[in-house]
Design a protein around this motif. Structure first.
Motif, PDB file in Angstrom:
ATOM      1  N   SER A  54      51.706  40.077  69.945  1.00 33.95           N
ATOM      2  CA  SER A  54      51.842  39.034  70.954  1.00 33.95           C
ATOM      3  C   SER A  54      51.884  37.629  70.364  1.00 33.95           C
ATOM      4  CB  SER A  54      50.694  39.121  71.964  1.00 33.95           C
ATOM      5  OG  SER A  54      50.729  40.367  72.607  1.00 33.95           O
ATOM      6  N   ARG A  55      50.961  37.308  69.477  1.00 27.57           N
ATOM      7  CA  ARG A  55      50.897  35.957  68.916  1.00 27.57           C
ATOM      8  C   ARG A  55      52.147  35.641  68.096  1.00 27.57           C
ATOM      9  NH1 ARG A  55      47.357  34.375  64.180  1.00 27.57           N
ATOM     10  NH2 ARG A  55      47.898  32.209  63.887  1.00 27.57           N
ATOM     11  N   ALA A  56      52.595  36.590  67.287  1.00 25.14           N
ATOM     12  CA  ALA A  56      53.758  36.380  66.437  1.00 25.14           C
ATOM     13  C   ALA A  56      55.072  36.625  67.176  1.00 25.14           C
ATOM     14  CB  ALA A  56      53.683  37.297  65.215  1.00 25.14           C
ATOM     15  N   LYS A  57      54.989  37.186  68.368  1.00 22.42           N
ATOM     16  CA  LYS A  57      56.160  37.517  69.183  1.00 22.42           C
ATOM     17  C   LYS A  57      57.139  38.414  68.418  1.00 22.42           C
ATOM     18  CE  LYS A  57      56.216  33.989  72.673  1.00 22.42           C
ATOM     19  NZ  LYS A  57      57.077  33.084  73.428  1.00 22.42           N
ATOM     20  N   ILE A  58      56.617  39.545  67.974  1.00 25.14           N
ATOM     21  CA  ILE A  58      57.434  40.558  67.303  1.00 25.14           C
ATOM     22  C   ILE A  58      57.334  41.840  68.108  1.00 25.14           C
ATOM     23  CG2 ILE A  58      57.793  41.926  65.216  1.00 25.14           C
ATOM     24  CD1 ILE A  58      56.340  39.672  63.674  1.00 25.14           C
ATOM     25  N   ALA A  59      58.483  42.397  68.451  1.00 20.96           N
ATOM     26  CA  ALA A  59      58.551  43.670  69.163  1.00 20.96           C
ATOM     27  C   ALA A  59      59.168  44.695  68.217  1.00 20.96           C
ATOM     28  CB  ALA A  59      59.407  43.536  70.418  1.00 20.96           C
ATOM     29  N   VAL A  60      58.490  45.831  68.059  1.00 21.27           N
ATOM     30  CA  VAL A  60      58.957  46.874  67.147  1.00 21.27           C
ATOM     31  C   VAL A  60      59.249  48.135  67.956  1.00 21.27           C
ATOM     32  CG1 VAL A  60      58.424  48.250  65.098  1.00 21.27           C
ATOM     33  CG2 VAL A  60      57.505  45.916  65.307  1.00 21.27           C
ATOM     34  N   PHE A  61      60.425  48.694  67.718  1.00 26.22           N
ATOM     35  CA  PHE A  61      60.818  49.950  68.346  1.00 26.22           C
ATOM     36  C   PHE A  61      61.039  50.979  67.246  1.00 26.22           C
ATOM     37  CE2 PHE A  61      62.134  46.687  71.312  1.00 26.22           C
ATOM     38  CZ  PHE A  61      61.692  47.188  72.526  1.00 26.22           C
ATOM     39  N   VAL A  62      60.459  52.155  67.407  1.00 22.15           N
ATOM     40  CA  VAL A  62      60.691  53.262  66.482  1.00 22.15           C
ATOM     41  C   VAL A  62      61.712  54.168  67.167  1.00 22.15           C
ATOM     42  CG1 VAL A  62      59.672  55.155  65.184  1.00 22.15           C
ATOM     43  CG2 VAL A  62      58.333  53.076  65.614  1.00 22.15           C
ATOM     44  N   ASP A  63      62.929  54.146  66.648  1.00 25.43           N
ATOM     45  CA  ASP A  63      64.039  54.843  67.295  1.00 25.43           C
ATOM     46  C   ASP A  63      64.267  56.223  66.699  1.00 25.43           C
ATOM     47  OD1 ASP A  63      64.503  52.618  68.872  1.00 25.43           O
ATOM     48  OD2 ASP A  63      66.053  51.809  67.560  1.00 25.43           O
ATOM     49  N   GLY A  64      64.402  57.202  67.578  1.00 21.08           N
ATOM     50  CA  GLY A  64      64.741  58.550  67.156  1.00 21.08           C
ATOM     51  C   GLY A  64      66.210  58.623  66.765  1.00 21.08           C
ATOM     52  N   CYS A  65      66.498  59.322  65.691  1.00 17.78           N
ATOM     53  CA  CYS A  65      67.872  59.398  65.169  1.00 17.78           C
ATOM     54  C   CYS A  65      68.847  59.966  66.207  1.00 17.78           C
ATOM     55  CB  CYS A  65      67.901  60.224  63.891  1.00 17.78           C
ATOM     56  SG  CYS A  65      67.093  59.396  62.500  1.00 17.78           S
ATOM     57  N   PHE A  66      68.460  61.003  66.906  1.00 18.60           N
ATOM     58  CA  PHE A  66      69.352  61.615  67.889  1.00 18.60           C
ATOM     59  C   PHE A  66      69.534  60.703  69.102  1.00 18.60           C
ATOM     60  CE2 PHE A  66      69.902  64.112  71.793  1.00 18.60           C
ATOM     61  CZ  PHE A  66      71.144  64.674  71.521  1.00 18.60           C
ATOM     62  N   TRP A  67      68.439  60.274  69.710  1.00 17.87           N
ATOM     63  CA  TRP A  67      68.489  59.558  70.972  1.00 17.87           C
ATOM     64  C   TRP A  67      69.097  58.170  70.867  1.00 17.87           C
ATOM     65  CZ3 TRP A  67      68.041  62.566  74.893  1.00 17.87           C
ATOM     66  CH2 TRP A  67      67.270  63.732  74.782  1.00 17.87           C
ATOM     67  N   HIS A  68      69.030  57.560  69.693  1.00 18.51           N
ATOM     68  CA  HIS A  68      69.512  56.185  69.543  1.00 18.51           C
ATOM     69  C   HIS A  68      70.696  56.074  68.595  1.00 18.51           C
ATOM     70  CE1 HIS A  68      66.176  54.624  71.923  1.00 18.51           C
ATOM     71  NE2 HIS A  68      65.494  55.609  71.373  1.00 18.51           N
ATOM     72  N   ARG A  69      71.280  57.213  68.243  1.00 19.20           N
ATOM     73  CA  ARG A  69      72.521  57.293  67.466  1.00 19.20           C
ATOM     74  C   ARG A  69      72.422  56.675  66.075  1.00 19.20           C
ATOM     75  NH1 ARG A  69      77.754  56.746  70.975  1.00 19.20           N
ATOM     76  NH2 ARG A  69      77.985  58.957  70.770  1.00 19.20           N
ATOM     77  N   CYS A  70      71.492  57.163  65.306  1.00 16.38           N
ATOM     78  CA  CYS A  70      71.358  56.727  63.920  1.00 16.38           C
ATOM     79  C   CYS A  70      72.692  56.916  63.208  1.00 16.38           C
ATOM     80  CB  CYS A  70      70.271  57.556  63.230  1.00 16.38           C
ATOM     81  SG  CYS A  70      70.215  57.383  61.446  1.00 16.38           S
ATOM     82  N   PRO A  71      73.186  55.872  62.517  1.00 13.57           N
ATOM     83  CA  PRO A  71      74.468  56.018  61.825  1.00 13.57           C
ATOM     84  C   PRO A  71      74.410  57.056  60.702  1.00 13.57           C
ATOM     85  CG  PRO A  71      73.514  53.845  61.431  1.00 13.57           C
ATOM     86  CD  PRO A  71      72.633  54.543  62.405  1.00 13.57           C
ATOM     87  N   GLN A  72      73.222  57.337  60.225  1.00  8.93           N
ATOM     88  CA  GLN A  72      73.051  58.289  59.135  1.00  8.93           C
ATOM     89  C   GLN A  72      72.845  59.723  59.644  1.00  8.93           C
ATOM     90  OE1 GLN A  72      69.965  56.788  56.634  1.00  8.93           O
ATOM     91  NE2 GLN A  72      70.427  58.175  54.969  1.00  8.93           N
ATOM     92  N   HIS A  73      72.074  59.887  60.729  1.00  9.85           N
ATOM     93  CA  HIS A  73      71.700  61.230  61.182  1.00  9.85           C
ATOM     94  C   HIS A  73      72.088  61.549  62.624  1.00  9.85           C
ATOM     95  CE1 HIS A  73      68.610  60.267  58.031  1.00  9.85           C
ATOM     96  NE2 HIS A  73      69.154  61.364  57.566  1.00  9.85           N
ATOM     97  N   GLY A  74      72.625  60.592  63.356  1.00 11.49           N
ATOM     98  CA  GLY A  74      72.951  60.820  64.764  1.00 11.49           C
ATOM     99  C   GLY A  74      74.056  61.858  64.926  1.00 11.49           C
ATOM    100  N   THR A  75      73.872  62.735  65.877  1.00 15.06           N
ATOM    101  CA  THR A  75      74.870  63.761  66.181  1.00 15.06           C
ATOM    102  C   THR A  75      75.074  63.837  67.687  1.00 15.06           C
ATOM    103  OG1 THR A  75      73.200  65.497  66.366  1.00 15.06           O
ATOM    104  CG2 THR A  75      74.207  65.186  64.192  1.00 15.06           C
ATOM    105  N   VAL A  76      76.163  64.469  68.087  1.00 14.60           N
ATOM    106  CA  VAL A  76      76.404  64.733  69.508  1.00 14.60           C
ATOM    107  C   VAL A  76      76.562  66.241  69.636  1.00 14.60           C
ATOM    108  CG1 VAL A  76      77.931  64.338  71.474  1.00 14.60           C
ATOM    109  CG2 VAL A  76      77.568  62.524  69.805  1.00 14.60           C
ATOM    110  N   PRO A  77      75.764  66.867  70.510  1.00 13.16           N
ATOM    111  CA  PRO A  77      75.880  68.314  70.672  1.00 13.16           C
ATOM    112  C   PRO A  77      77.289  68.730  71.094  1.00 13.16           C
ATOM    113  CG  PRO A  77      73.924  67.478  71.777  1.00 13.16           C
ATOM    114  CD  PRO A  77      74.728  66.287  71.343  1.00 13.16           C
ATOM    115  N   ARG A  78      77.688  69.912  70.679  1.00 12.55           N
ATOM    116  CA  ARG A  78      79.011  70.432  71.049  1.00 12.55           C
ATOM    117  C   ARG A  78      79.055  70.859  72.508  1.00 12.55           C
ATOM    118  NH1 ARG A  78      79.147  74.295  66.144  1.00 12.55           N
ATOM    119  NH2 ARG A  78      78.962  72.730  64.536  1.00 12.55           N
ATOM    120  N   ASN A  79      77.958  71.456  72.975  1.00 13.62           N
ATOM    121  CA  ASN A  79      77.893  71.918  74.359  1.00 13.62           C
ATOM    122  C   ASN A  79      77.740  70.715  75.287  1.00 13.62           C
ATOM    123  OD1 ASN A  79      77.757  73.671  76.502  1.00 13.62           O
ATOM    124  ND2 ASN A  79      75.550  74.013  76.292  1.00 13.62           N
TER     125      ASN A  79
END
Length: 138
Positions: A54-79
């Motif tokens: 809050s004091r430093a006004k920094i927001a951190v998000f931990v993104d899942g590779c699948f759900w947030h489309r990691c350029p390295q590991h993101g995939t789209v299911p075939r089905n």
């Protein structure tokens, strides 16, 4: 909003943890071990950041590779590919919208991928925290 292929898909998606995932917990433990104190899932902020300084006004998000489309590991299911494509596109668009909303409030937004080494992720967050706290203290 895309409609899932079937009820079973909806049930599985509802069971997915939205908060306190293993990568989030690991990052929080490491940041706490380093003496940094923060709020978890700050509900007064857009997107409810996983970690908020809050004091430093920094927001951190931990993104899942699948759900947030990691350029390295993101995939789209075939089905049901079209449905998943729309779902994941919406997730990414929502991420960018909350980043903009937080920036407009004067917050710095950091995204960490779930596959990143916890020490490296904590280093990134701690460096930004030090930079912001030093700026605030002037």
């Amino acid at each position: 909003m895309p409609i899932p292929l079937d009820a079973a898909t909806s049930v599985r998606m509802r069971r997915q943890p939205r908060t306190s995932t293993k990568p989030e917990l690991a990052l929080r433990r490491e940041l706490h071990r380093r003496g940094l104190r923060f709020r978890v899932n700050h509900s007064d902020l857009p997107g409810r950041p996983d970690v908020a300084f809050s004091r430093a006004k920094i927001a951190v998000f931990v993104d899942g590779c699948f759900w947030h489309r990691c350029p390295q590991h993101g995939t789209v299911p075939r089905n049901n590919r079209e449905w998943w494509q729309a779902k994941l596109d919406r997730n990414v668009a929502r991420d960018r919208a909350k980043d903009v909303a937080l920036a407009e409030l004067g917050w710095t937004v950091l995204h960490v991928w779930e596959h990143e080494a916890i020490g490296a992720a904590a280093d990134l967050v701690q460096a930004e925290w030090r930079r912001r706290v030093t700026t605030i203290g002037r």
